[in-house]
Write a protein that holds these residues in place. Structure first.
Motif, PDB file in Angstrom:
ATOM      1  N   ILE A  13       0.773  -1.380  -0.009  1.00 26.02           N
ATOM      2  CA  ILE A  13      -0.050   0.129   0.074  1.00 26.02           C
ATOM      3  C   ILE A  13       0.937   1.023   0.035  1.00 26.02           C
ATOM      4  CG2 ILE A  13      -1.694   1.446   1.463  1.00 26.02           C
ATOM      5  CD1 ILE A  13      -2.706  -1.483   2.369  1.00 26.02           C
ATOM      6  N   LEU A  14       1.791   1.277   0.872  1.00 23.59           N
ATOM      7  CA  LEU A  14       2.843   2.250   1.057  1.00 23.59           C
ATOM      8  C   LEU A  14       3.507   2.634  -0.445  1.00 23.59           C
ATOM      9  CD1 LEU A  14       4.400   2.206   4.475  1.00 23.59           C
ATOM     10  CD2 LEU A  14       2.572   3.787   3.615  1.00 23.59           C
ATOM     11  N   GLN A  15       4.234   1.492  -1.021  1.00 21.78           N
ATOM     12  CA  GLN A  15       4.735   1.515  -2.232  1.00 21.78           C
ATOM     13  C   GLN A  15       3.727   2.101  -3.249  1.00 21.78           C
ATOM     14  OE1 GLN A  15       6.039  -2.348  -2.574  1.00 21.78           O
ATOM     15  NE2 GLN A  15       8.133  -1.952  -1.599  1.00 21.78           N
ATOM     16  N   ALA A  16       2.569   1.785  -3.409  1.00 23.19           N
ATOM     17  CA  ALA A  16       1.687   2.089  -4.443  1.00 23.19           C
ATOM     18  C   ALA A  16       1.182   3.747  -4.139  1.00 23.19           C
ATOM     19  CB  ALA A  16       0.200   1.368  -4.355  1.00 23.19           C
ATOM     20  N   GLY A  26      -0.036  16.017 -10.196  1.00 23.42           N
ATOM     21  CA  GLY A  26      -0.233  16.309  -8.970  1.00 23.42           C
ATOM     22  C   GLY A  26      -1.773  16.279  -8.203  1.00 23.42           C
ATOM     23  N   GLU A  27      -2.559  15.236  -8.972  1.00 23.23           N
ATOM     24  CA  GLU A  27      -3.789  15.090  -8.818  1.00 23.23           C
ATOM     25  C   GLU A  27      -3.971  14.597  -7.062  1.00 23.23           C
ATOM     26  OE1 GLU A  27      -5.225  12.507 -11.711  1.00 23.23           O
ATOM     27  OE2 GLU A  27      -4.410  13.585 -13.348  1.00 23.23           O
ATOM     28  N   LYS A  28      -5.179  14.924  -6.621  1.00 21.02           N
ATOM     29  CA  LYS A  28      -5.490  14.637  -5.259  1.00 21.02           C
ATOM     30  C   LYS A  28      -5.362  13.227  -5.227  1.00 21.02           C
ATOM     31  CE  LYS A  28      -8.467  15.558  -1.612  1.00 21.02           C
ATOM     32  NZ  LYS A  28      -7.576  15.152  -0.585  1.00 21.02           N
ATOM     33  N   ILE A  29      -4.726  12.480  -4.237  1.00 20.53           N
ATOM     34  CA  ILE A  29      -4.969  11.090  -4.003  1.00 20.53           C
ATOM     35  C   ILE A  29      -5.973  10.585  -3.059  1.00 20.53           C
ATOM     36  CG2 ILE A  29      -3.606   9.053  -3.357  1.00 20.53           C
ATOM     37  CD1 ILE A  29      -0.940  10.376  -4.287  1.00 20.53           C
ATOM     38  N   THR A  30      -6.815   9.863  -3.523  1.00 19.68           N
ATOM     39  CA  THR A  30      -7.843   9.400  -2.791  1.00 19.68           C
ATOM     40  C   THR A  30      -7.542   8.122  -2.164  1.00 19.68           C
ATOM     41  OG1 THR A  30      -9.180   8.863  -4.550  1.00 19.68           O
ATOM     42  CG2 THR A  30      -9.477  11.254  -3.925  1.00 19.68           C
ATOM     43  N   THR A  31      -8.359   7.596  -1.387  1.00 22.49           N
ATOM     44  CA  THR A  31      -8.236   6.075  -0.963  1.00 22.49           C
ATOM     45  C   THR A  31      -8.999   5.265  -2.001  1.00 22.49           C
ATOM     46  OG1 THR A  31     -10.157   6.420   0.586  1.00 22.49           O
ATOM     47  CG2 THR A  31      -7.947   6.566   1.456  1.00 22.49           C
ATOM     48  N   ALA A  32     -10.060   5.826  -2.642  1.00 20.43           N
ATOM     49  CA  ALA A  32     -10.744   5.000  -3.724  1.00 20.43           C
ATOM     50  C   ALA A  32      -9.511   4.834  -4.938  1.00 20.43           C
ATOM     51  CB  ALA A  32     -11.930   5.783  -4.120  1.00 20.43           C
ATOM     52  N   ALA A  33      -9.208   5.761  -5.352  1.00 17.35           N
ATOM     53  CA  ALA A  33      -7.981   5.923  -6.413  1.00 17.35           C
ATOM     54  C   ALA A  33      -6.616   4.804  -5.987  1.00 17.35           C
ATOM     55  CB  ALA A  33      -7.291   7.190  -6.639  1.00 17.35           C
ATOM     56  N   LEU A  34      -6.329   4.750  -4.759  1.00 14.59           N
ATOM     57  CA  LEU A  34      -5.456   4.232  -4.196  1.00 14.59           C
ATOM     58  C   LEU A  34      -5.795   2.538  -4.306  1.00 14.59           C
ATOM     59  CD1 LEU A  34      -2.588   3.668  -3.138  1.00 14.59           C
ATOM     60  CD2 LEU A  34      -3.410   4.253  -0.924  1.00 14.59           C
ATOM     61  N   ALA A  35      -6.962   2.362  -3.858  1.00 14.18           N
ATOM     62  CA  ALA A  35      -7.415   0.868  -3.642  1.00 14.18           C
ATOM     63  C   ALA A  35      -7.637   0.334  -5.070  1.00 14.18           C
ATOM     64  CB  ALA A  35      -8.931   0.980  -2.876  1.00 14.18           C
ATOM     65  N   ALA A  36      -7.954   1.223  -6.083  1.00 12.08           N
ATOM     66  CA  ALA A  36      -8.228   0.884  -7.584  1.00 12.08           C
ATOM     67  C   ALA A  36      -7.062   0.513  -8.222  1.00 12.08           C
ATOM     68  CB  ALA A  36      -8.785   2.062  -8.169  1.00 12.08           C
ATOM     69  N   GLU A  42     -11.698  -0.276  -0.667  1.00 11.70           N
ATOM     70  CA  GLU A  42     -11.256   0.499   0.170  1.00 11.70           C
ATOM     71  C   GLU A  42     -11.105   0.097   1.577  1.00 11.70           C
ATOM     72  OE1 GLU A  42     -12.175   5.047   0.194  1.00 11.70           O
ATOM     73  OE2 GLU A  42     -13.492   4.186  -1.650  1.00 11.70           O
ATOM     74  N   ALA A  43     -12.049  -0.830   1.917  1.00  8.53           N
ATOM     75  CA  ALA A  43     -11.955  -1.375   3.261  1.00  8.53           C
ATOM     76  C   ALA A  43     -10.794  -2.298   3.381  1.00  8.53           C
ATOM     77  CB  ALA A  43     -13.239  -2.261   3.291  1.00  8.53           C
ATOM     78  N   ALA A  44     -10.208  -2.823   2.486  1.00  7.81           N
ATOM     79  CA  ALA A  44      -8.901  -3.459   2.555  1.00  7.81           C
ATOM     80  C   ALA A  44      -8.005  -2.675   2.974  1.00  7.81           C
ATOM     81  CB  ALA A  44      -8.622  -4.244   1.352  1.00  7.81           C
ATOM     82  N   LEU A  45      -8.052  -1.381   2.451  1.00  3.44           N
ATOM     83  CA  LEU A  45      -6.823  -0.370   2.913  1.00  3.44           C
ATOM     84  C   LEU A  45      -7.048  -0.025   4.299  1.00  3.44           C
ATOM     85  CD1 LEU A  45      -6.975   2.269   0.023  1.00  3.44           C
ATOM     86  CD2 LEU A  45      -5.179   0.515   0.411  1.00  3.44           C
TER      87      LEU A  45
END
Length: 191
Positions: A13-16, A26-36, A42-45
């Motif tokens: 997760i941290l590497q991603a 410089g787009e805002k990073i969301t948990t949804a985008a990170l999960a995708a 997102e629950a897994a995160l």
């Protein structure tokens, strides 16, 4: 996912997150985008991190551990204070260049609109790095290389230079590398 060892998913997760920070847009990073990006929910995160702020804290811990380990190596191997300061500054520039996404954390861009304590922690990090530079310059003063009255100013100038190079790197979309021409500039600062 079931075959992963404990801590592997957290590291993944941290590497991603760090890779997403390398985007020059410089787009805002969301948990949804990170999960995708990780192909998880997102629950897994949130099974690994209580909040997005905790994810950024993981990146900050990596930065702090790496930088201060390298600073300790420099001070234990190099006896000359001026050389210590130059090596530290060069290492800080190299770290950003090798970890482009982390540069946005170093300069605070990734922390905008996140928990305020994250920016406070990065400010403290910069102060601790400047303190290490100041100690190197104080050593140079005891070695007769510079007047003692200059150690604080030299450390502040060197830290400002490093911060400026980090900003330039991030703002150029990671095109203008921090180390480009830096050693000549640092040697002029250290003269």
């Amino acid at each position: 996912m079931a075959n992963m060892k404990p801590g592997e998913r957290k590291l993944q997760i941290l590497q991603a997150l760090a890779q997403m920070l390398e985007s020059p847009k410089g787009e805002k990073i969301t948990t949804a985008a990170l999960a995708a990006r990780l192909d998880v929910s997102e629950a897994a995160l949130y099974r690994h991190f209580a909040s997005k702020a905790q994810m950024y804290e993981g990146l900050i811990e990596f930065i702090e551990t790496t930088i201060f380990t390298l600073i300790n190596q420099i001070t234990s191997k190099e006896e000359n204070g001026r050389a210590q300061a130059l090596n530290m500054a060069g290492m800080l520039l190299d770290f950003a260049e090798q970890n482009a996404g982390m540069t946005k954390v170093l300069i605070g861009d990734a922390l905008v609109n996140e928990d305020e304590r994250l920016q406070v922690r990065m400010n403290q990090f910069v102060e601790r790095v400047e303190l290490a530079l100041r100690q190197a310059w104080k050593l140079a003063a005891t070695q007769g290389e510079i007047p003692d009255s200059q150690s604080t100013a030299r450390a502040a100038m060197m830290m400002a230079f490093v911060l400026g190079r980090w900003h330039r790197f991030a703002k150029s979309g990671f095109q203008q590398t921090p180390s480009e021409g830096a050693m000549l500039m640092l040697s002029l600062l250290a003269a």
